[in-house]
Design a protein around this motif. Structure first.
Motif, PDB file in Angstrom:
ATOM      1  N   PHE A  98      -4.746  -0.110   3.513  1.00 52.16           N
ATOM      2  CA  PHE A  98      -4.136   0.604   2.391  1.00 52.16           C
ATOM      3  C   PHE A  98      -4.501   2.085   2.408  1.00 52.16           C
ATOM      4  N   MET A 101      -2.234   3.618   4.975  1.00 52.29           N
ATOM      5  CA  MET A 101      -0.882   3.663   4.426  1.00 52.29           C
ATOM      6  C   MET A 101      -0.723   4.830   3.463  1.00 52.29           C
ATOM      7  N   TYR A 102      -1.711   5.020   2.579  1.00 55.70           N
ATOM      8  CA  TYR A 102      -1.622   6.115   1.607  1.00 55.70           C
ATOM      9  C   TYR A 102      -1.674   7.464   2.305  1.00 55.70           C
ATOM     10  N   ASN A 105       1.655   8.189   4.268  1.00 51.55           N
ATOM     11  CA  ASN A 105       2.785   8.518   3.403  1.00 51.55           C
ATOM     12  C   ASN A 105       2.573   9.830   2.665  1.00 51.55           C
ATOM     13  N   SER A 156       3.026   9.803  -3.557  1.00 56.24           N
ATOM     14  CA  SER A 156       2.714   8.626  -2.736  1.00 56.24           C
ATOM     15  C   SER A 156       1.824   7.622  -3.458  1.00 56.24           C
ATOM     16  N   THR A 160       2.185   3.276  -3.246  1.00 54.71           N
ATOM     17  CA  THR A 160       0.940   2.711  -2.702  1.00 54.71           C
ATOM     18  C   THR A 160       0.312   1.735  -3.678  1.00 54.71           C
ATOM     19  N   THR A 163       2.223  -1.459  -4.086  1.00 51.73           N
ATOM     20  CA  THR A 163       2.076  -2.335  -2.922  1.00 51.73           C
ATOM     21  C   THR A 163       0.701  -2.991  -2.902  1.00 51.73           C
ATOM     22  N   ASP A 180       2.076   0.267   6.944  1.00 57.10           N
ATOM     23  CA  ASP A 180       3.133   0.998   6.262  1.00 57.10           C
ATOM     24  C   ASP A 180       3.665   0.158   5.115  1.00 57.10           C
ATOM     25  N   LEU A 181       4.421   0.803   4.251  1.00 55.35           N
ATOM     26  CA  LEU A 181       4.870   0.160   3.023  1.00 55.35           C
ATOM     27  C   LEU A 181       5.738  -1.071   3.268  1.00 55.35           C
ATOM     28  N   THR A 199       9.112   2.503  -3.775  1.00 55.76           N
ATOM     29  CA  THR A 199       9.238   3.105  -2.443  1.00 55.76           C
ATOM     30  C   THR A 199      10.534   3.891  -2.325  1.00 55.76           C
TER      31      THR A 199
END
Length: 314
Positions: A98, A101-102, A105, A156, A160, A163, A180-181, A199
């Motif tokens: 995570f 991912m954050y 993005n 973002s 995030t 998710t 990724d998301l 998203t």
């Protein structure tokens, strides 16, 4: 009773390009080369702009900010890709996943806004040349440069968090080489409607809106350039924004293809390679080899350094 057999996922498995053995071997060396070129190329741009007084202008100030962003962007994904290919690790913790991912993005959205800001700078320079120097002071440039970072890292948060709050209790294999998301939302046991909606909304705010802004600015810029009578004036005006236009097109073509339709398909994995591995190392060359002022400044700096070394050696 239907929740008794559910297990909570504590880590994810990144599949990467499993099954593409020959492609992975080639990609490993391409990724290393791309990472090294991107890091040192952008560091060279930052150093050149700082050391050469003739480049102390808003345009090159924003270019150094862009260079810092690209260094951070490739550092989020390429090292993990190399580890996957080298098979040192395939798993990633939930916190690490995570977090990646954050960061990915947030930096990607920051780039979208920064590209829009850079064309705004060229818009002022071409459309309002007489007022440009009084408007684009160093203090104002610093304030403007902070806005893309703030917007990217704030926007973002929404997709995030939505998710992260999903329930993960089943499959933990992510069909991607980074977290990724879309791939994570596809793994969720709970309803991902609101996460997908967040998203899409973030994509509109951080991808579509800056893209339309860039198109609007360039439409006005091109119309203005076409009205310039002298061919030399047209060439000079267009040369100041041609590099930015190429970089923006390369970035947006792949990003829009992936994030405006986040389905986590197999094709997304190869499209993601374009904006995470292929295009980042091209940016330093686009901004330097197509820019006469940067090339002349680089020659002057190299001559100065060479002359200094000769004097020291003598």
């Amino acid at each position: 009773m239907h929740d008794v057999n559910k297990t909570t996922v504590t880590e994810f498995v990144l599949l990467g390009f499993t099954g593409f053995d020959t492609f992975e071997k080639i990609l490993f060396y391409v990724a290393i080369l791309a990472y090294v070129v991107c890091i040192f190329g952008n560091i060279a741009i930052i150093a050149l702009v700082r050391l050469e007084p003739s480049l102390h202008t808003p345009m090159y100030f924003f270019l150094t900010v862009f260079a810092v962003l690209k260094i951070l962007f490739v550092s989020v994904t390429i090292p993990k890709l190399l580890a996957l290919i080298f098979q040192t690790t395939e798993t990633i913790s939930m916190v690490g996943c995570f977090g990646q991912m954050y960061a990915l993005n947030a930096l990607g959205e920051t780039e979208c806004f920064l590209l829009a800001l850079m064309v705004f700078d060229r818009y002022l320079a071409i459309i309002h040349p007489l007022h440009y120097s009084t408007i684009m002071t160093h203090a104002f440039c610093c304030e403007l440069a902070a806005l893309p970072w703030m917007a990217g890292f704030i926007i973002s948060v929404m997709p995030t968090l939505s998710t992260i709050l999903l329930e993960y209790c089943g499959p933990n294999q992510i069909n991607q080489f980074f977290c990724d998301l879309a791939p994570l939302q596809n793994l969720a046991c709970s309803d991902s409607f609101f996460s997908n909606l967040a998203t899409q909304l973030a994509a509109v705010l951080s991808v579509v809106f800056p893209f339309l802004t860039i198109v609007a600015f360039y439409t006005h810029i091109i119309n203005t350039i076409l009205n310039i009578r002298s061919a030399e004036g047209k060439h000079k005006a267009f040369s100041t924004c041609s590099s930015h236009l190429i970089v923006a097109c390369l970035f947006y073509c792949t990003v829009i293809a992936v994030y405006i339709r986040p389905k986590g398909s197999q094709e997304d994995k190869f499209l993601a390679l374009m904006y995470t591995v292929v295009t980042p190392p091209l940016n330093p060359f686009i901004y330097t080899l197509r820019n006469r002022k940067v090339k002349n400044s680089l020659r002057k700096l190299l001559r100065r350094l060479l002359k200094g070394n000769l004097m020291l050696s003598s």
